[in-house]
Motif scaffolding. Structure first.
Motif, mmCIF file in Angstrom:
data_model
loop_
_atom_site.group_PDB
_atom_site.id
_atom_site.type_symbol
_atom_site.label_atom_id
_atom_site.label_comp_id
_atom_site.label_asym_id
_atom_site.label_seq_id
_atom_site.Cartn_x
_atom_site.Cartn_y
_atom_site.Cartn_z
ATOM 1 N N ALA A 13 18.702 78.046 41.623
ATOM 2 C CA ALA A 13 19.978 77.459 42.057
ATOM 3 C C ALA A 13 19.799 76.251 42.963
ATOM 4 O O ALA A 13 20.317 76.222 44.094
ATOM 5 C CB ALA A 13 20.844 78.523 42.724
ATOM 6 N N PRO A 14 19.099 75.218 42.520
ATOM 7 C CA PRO A 14 19.014 73.994 43.337
ATOM 8 C C PRO A 14 20.359 73.291 43.461
ATOM 9 O O PRO A 14 20.549 72.467 44.359
ATOM 10 C CB PRO A 14 18.000 73.142 42.572
ATOM 11 N N CYS A 15 21.312 73.634 42.572
ATOM 12 C CA CYS A 15 22.637 72.998 42.607
ATOM 13 C C CYS A 15 23.380 73.306 43.899
ATOM 14 O O CYS A 15 24.236 72.527 44.338
ATOM 15 C CB CYS A 15 23.465 73.427 41.397
ATOM 16 N N VAL A 16 23.097 74.440 44.525
ATOM 17 C CA VAL A 16 23.781 74.816 45.774
ATOM 18 C C VAL A 16 22.828 74.799 46.960
ATOM 19 O O VAL A 16 23.134 75.353 48.020
ATOM 20 C CB VAL A 16 24.441 76.203 45.627
ATOM 21 N N GLY A 17 21.651 74.205 46.780
ATOM 22 C CA GLY A 17 20.729 74.050 47.891
ATOM 23 C C GLY A 17 19.936 75.283 48.236
ATOM 24 O O GLY A 17 19.361 75.364 49.334
ATOM 25 N N ARG A 18 19.878 76.260 47.318
ATOM 26 C CA ARG A 18 19.092 77.459 47.607
ATOM 27 C C ARG A 18 17.609 77.106 47.732
ATOM 28 O O ARG A 18 16.865 77.754 48.476
ATOM 29 C CB ARG A 18 19.314 78.498 46.515
ATOM 30 N N VAL A 19 17.156 76.105 46.984
ATOM 31 C CA VAL A 19 15.808 75.530 47.129
ATOM 32 C C VAL A 19 15.972 74.015 47.166
ATOM 33 O O VAL A 19 16.909 73.465 46.575
ATOM 34 C CB VAL A 19 14.871 75.934 45.962
ATOM 35 N N ASN A 20 15.069 73.346 47.861
ATOM 36 C CA ASN A 20 15.142 71.886 47.899
ATOM 37 C C ASN A 20 14.353 71.285 46.739
ATOM 38 O O ASN A 20 13.763 72.003 45.922
ATOM 39 C CB ASN A 20 14.656 71.355 49.252
ATOM 40 N N GLU A 21 14.309 69.968 46.695
ATOM 41 C CA GLU A 21 13.679 69.275 45.559
ATOM 42 C C GLU A 21 12.198 69.603 45.456
ATOM 43 O O GLU A 21 11.684 69.859 44.362
ATOM 44 C CB GLU A 21 13.884 67.768 45.703
ATOM 45 N N ALA A 22 11.481 69.613 46.580
ATOM 46 C CA ALA A 22 10.043 69.878 46.560
ATOM 47 C C ALA A 22 9.751 71.315 46.124
ATOM 48 O O ALA A 22 8.820 71.567 45.351
ATOM 49 C CB ALA A 22 9.444 69.606 47.939
ATOM 50 N N GLU A 23 10.565 72.274 46.619
ATOM 51 C CA GLU A 23 10.360 73.676 46.248
ATOM 52 C C GLU A 23 10.644 73.901 44.760
ATOM 53 O O GLU A 23 9.926 74.640 44.086
ATOM 54 C CB GLU A 23 11.266 74.570 47.098
ATOM 55 N N HIS A 24 11.691 73.246 44.265
ATOM 56 C CA HIS A 24 12.002 73.401 42.841
ATOM 57 C C HIS A 24 10.920 72.766 41.976
ATOM 58 O O HIS A 24 10.536 73.310 40.934
ATOM 59 C CB HIS A 24 13.368 72.775 42.521
#
Length: 688
Positions: A181-192
């Protein structure tokens, strides 16, 4: 269109060195590129009598208006320059290996801010990693569904991503932990991106690291009594194992190799490639291409390799250079894209996680060695930057895998032909083209074809196949043992055609009068194919075909026409189909009818002829096998199958039985003096 004589080079001006040549049309566009060991010898073939040229070659020389050549120092350079020019000019008369279908792939859009994984068909695009191809679309979707349990990367489209980003809540996959769920900021760009890199690393074959980590985490959770997490990790591990099991090990030594095989007929060839990496089949691709006439000229110096199509060495050479040349070029392009992405975004890990693509393995297993083997391998080695070996597997697992690839190539060619057969429009067009080409009053709705099969004059048989409305009518198939034109180790194919034609149309005359069938149709029934040898319907052959085809050229047609004249057959069009150039010979015409290579009518005629050949050779093999099983004991009166078996089992062989006396034979249980005497006399006829 220009007459080839108008641009033919002056005698003696063409060099005899190896080189590459180009044919150009009036607009200076390159229409064909070829190579030759001896330019003068090769080019002179294009300017001979045009009626002797292959139809496609004849079309090419008339489409061209000039020819030019470049001399090179070796055959290796000729191969390299030919490939370069084919890529540069894209000549329309050169063979191009296009996929027979678009295989489904698993794509990862590494060029996006939040990369996503998705099912994809079509041409490759920049900024996208591709895995596959897979044999079925469901295999891609199931693999993706299983792996997102372990690597919960984004799989939604851009529209869905933007919508949930605006809503501030994830989609269903986010709620069930199959998306980070990167769409809601559960993980940031680097983590994704780290999740994406793990996904691509796994798909690239680095599976051990993932399974070891999952196993260790599961055991650790169990030790800490966190059974819920341990169960979830167990399910993740099962999903990983299921994905890995889908690519079965075929070579136990962990070989990296490509396995390549062809299946061909007189008009087309199908090629199949299995990509084996780490002993597992990682991908499969296939093409169907048209065999061109200039290949016949290239085969003059090519060595024959068993009973295989003599065109296969040249086909293999042509394919290896084109296929791997394109693959290396594509890999270099993807590497440049990665470098640009790293420079633009400063993503150092991407270059470390993405392994160099193994587009050209060290070992290539081939069905037949390519023409000019050493030169071809030198070109491939230059492309790879290291040695490349090509060989024909002879035994073991690699030979078994080669046979599998060969079967796939044959199936591909078969399915390619069946597409035409199953197309009503194509069949109608084929019958219409035949009507026009042969100047018939109506389309040939019933077509019959006969073929002869034998080995050095032994077990000479013939077939008769029937097609109605462009489809085989197997209930009307017939098979014959040739009687008058063959025997005692000799066979006359022309006389055999005449004999079969006479027997078929004598049957036609008898059926018209409702007279029961005579003895000319002999043999047994092919129960497995629903093919009858004797018809219970006396009217089945009461009406003639509109078109009767004999396998052969002018001599066979003349022999069949003589039978037609003798029997008064005037309502049937007779033609012969010669195998090499697919020429159609009409009685009385000095020149054959030539149909275009892409003609539906030609494909239909070829299918009918091939079916007649298949049916004839099947019956020939059956008769040969039956003859080889004949024993000297078969004709001894009073000696059945069980007693013959007992005799051979007791004495060891028929030769040992011949050495036995009457008394020794009579000692066997169930063999009296009278039967023993009959056996002895049957095995020693000259002594009685």
């Amino acid at each position: 269109m220009a007459d080839p004589t108008t641009y033919r080079p002056a005698p003696g001006t063409i060099p005899t060195e190896p080189g590459v040549y180009k044919f150009r049309d009036d607009s200076r566009r390159v229409v064909y590129v070829g190579k030759a060991k001896n330019l003068r010898s090769r080019l002179s073939n294009y300017f001979q009598d045009v009626t002797q040229l292959h139809p496609r070659t004849r079309q090419m020389v008339f489409a061209a208006s000039s020819v030019e050549w470049t001399v090179v120092s070796s055959e290796v350079e000729a191969l390299q320059l030919e490939y370069t020019w084919i890529k540069k000019f894209d000549p329309r008369f050169n063979v191009k290996y296009r996929d027979d279908k678009t295989y489904p792939m698993l794509a990862v859009s590494t060029g996006e801010r939040f990369p996503r994984a998705y099912f994809y068909r079509g041409p490759r695009r920049k900024g996208v990693r591709y895995f596959g191809p897979y044999s079925h679309a469901w295999a891609v979707r199931e693999t993706l569904d299983l792996l997102t349990r372990v690597f919960p990367m984004r799989t939604c489209s851009k529209g869905v991503f933007n919508r949930h980003e605006n809503l501030g809540r994830p989609c269903l996959l986010g709620y069930i932990d199959k998306c980070a769920a990167p769409c809601v900021g559960r993980v940031n760009e680097a983590e994704h991106r780290e999740i994406v890199e793990g996904f691509t690393s796994f798909m690239s074959g680095h599976t051990d690291k993932v399974t070891k980590k999952l196993t260790a985490d599961m055991e650790e959770a169990a030790e800490n009594l966190d059974f819920e997490r341990a169960a979830r990790l167990r399910d993740d591990l099962q999903a990983i194992n299921k994905v890995m099991e889908k690519q079965a090990v075929v070579l136990g030594d962990g070989t990296d190799a490509d396995v390549i095989a062809f299946a061909s007929d007189d008009l087309e060839a199908a090629v199949q490639v299995f990509h084996v990496r780490g002993g597992r089949i990682r991908g499969q691709r296939g093409w169907v291409i048209e065999k061109t006439g200039d290949w016949d000229e290239a085969l003059i110096d090519a060595p024959t390799q068993g009973e295989l199509d003599p065109a296969l060495p040249y086909l293999m050479q042509n394919f290896l250079v084109q296929f791997y040349g394109d693959a290396v070029e594509r890999a270099d392009s993807e590497a440049r894209e990665d470098a640009e992405l790293i420079e633009r975004r400063g993503v150092d890990k991407l270059s470390q996680q993405r392994p160099a693509p193994l587009v050209l393995p060290r070992e290539i297993l081939v069905q037949v060695l390519p023409n000019e083997t050493e030169e071809t391998l030198q070109v491939l080695s230059d492309l790879r930057g290291a040695a490349v070996d090509a060989r024909v597997p002879q035994r073991g697992d690699k030979r078994a895998l080669m046979e599998t690839v060969e079967r796939n190539a044959k199936e591909l060619l078969k399915q390619h032909k069946l597409k035409r057969v199953g197309d009503l429009t194509a069949r109608s067009a084929a019958l219409q083209e035949l009507q026009e080409a042969l100047d018939m009053e109506q389309a040939p709705l019933r077509i019959e074809c006969t073929d002869i099969s034998h080995i050095q004059g032994t077990d000479v048989v013939a077939s008769l196949v029937v097609f109605e409305d462009g489809l085989p009518r197997k209930s009307d198939y017939r098979r014959y043992r040739v009687k008058e034109a063959a025997g005692d180790g000799h066979s006359d194919d022309v006389a055999s055609i005449a004999e079969i034609t006479r027997r078929r149309f004598l049957r036609h005359n008898k059926d018209k009068l409702a007279v029961p069938a005579a003895e000319e149709f002999d043999g047994s029934t092919f129960a497995d194919e629903n093919i009858e040898e004797m018809s219970t319907d006396n009217k089945r052959f009461a009406y003639p075909p509109q078109l009767f085809i004999v396998d052969g050229g002018a001599p066979q047609v003349a022999a069949a026409q003589k039978v037609f004249d003798e029997l008064g057959i005037v309502d049937v069009v007779l033609v012969g189909l010669a195998k090499r150039l697919e020429e159609i010979w009409v009685p009385g015409d000095p020149d054959p009818v030539i149909l275009p290579r892409n003609s539906q009518a030609l494909f239909l005629l070829q299918q009918i002829r091939d079916e007649a050949h298949r049916f004839a050779i099947t019956y020939h093999r059956q008769q040969r096998s039956k003859r080889m099983r004949v024993s000297e004991l078969d004709n001894i009166k009073g000696l059945g199958q069980n007693r013959r078996t007992e005799l051979v089992k007791h004495f060891g062989s028929v030769a040992k039985l011949k050495e036995a006396s009457v008394a020794e034979i009579a000692e066997l249980k169930g063999f009296g003096p009278k039967l023993a005497e009959a056996i002895y006399e049957g095995l020693h006829p000259t002594e009685s």
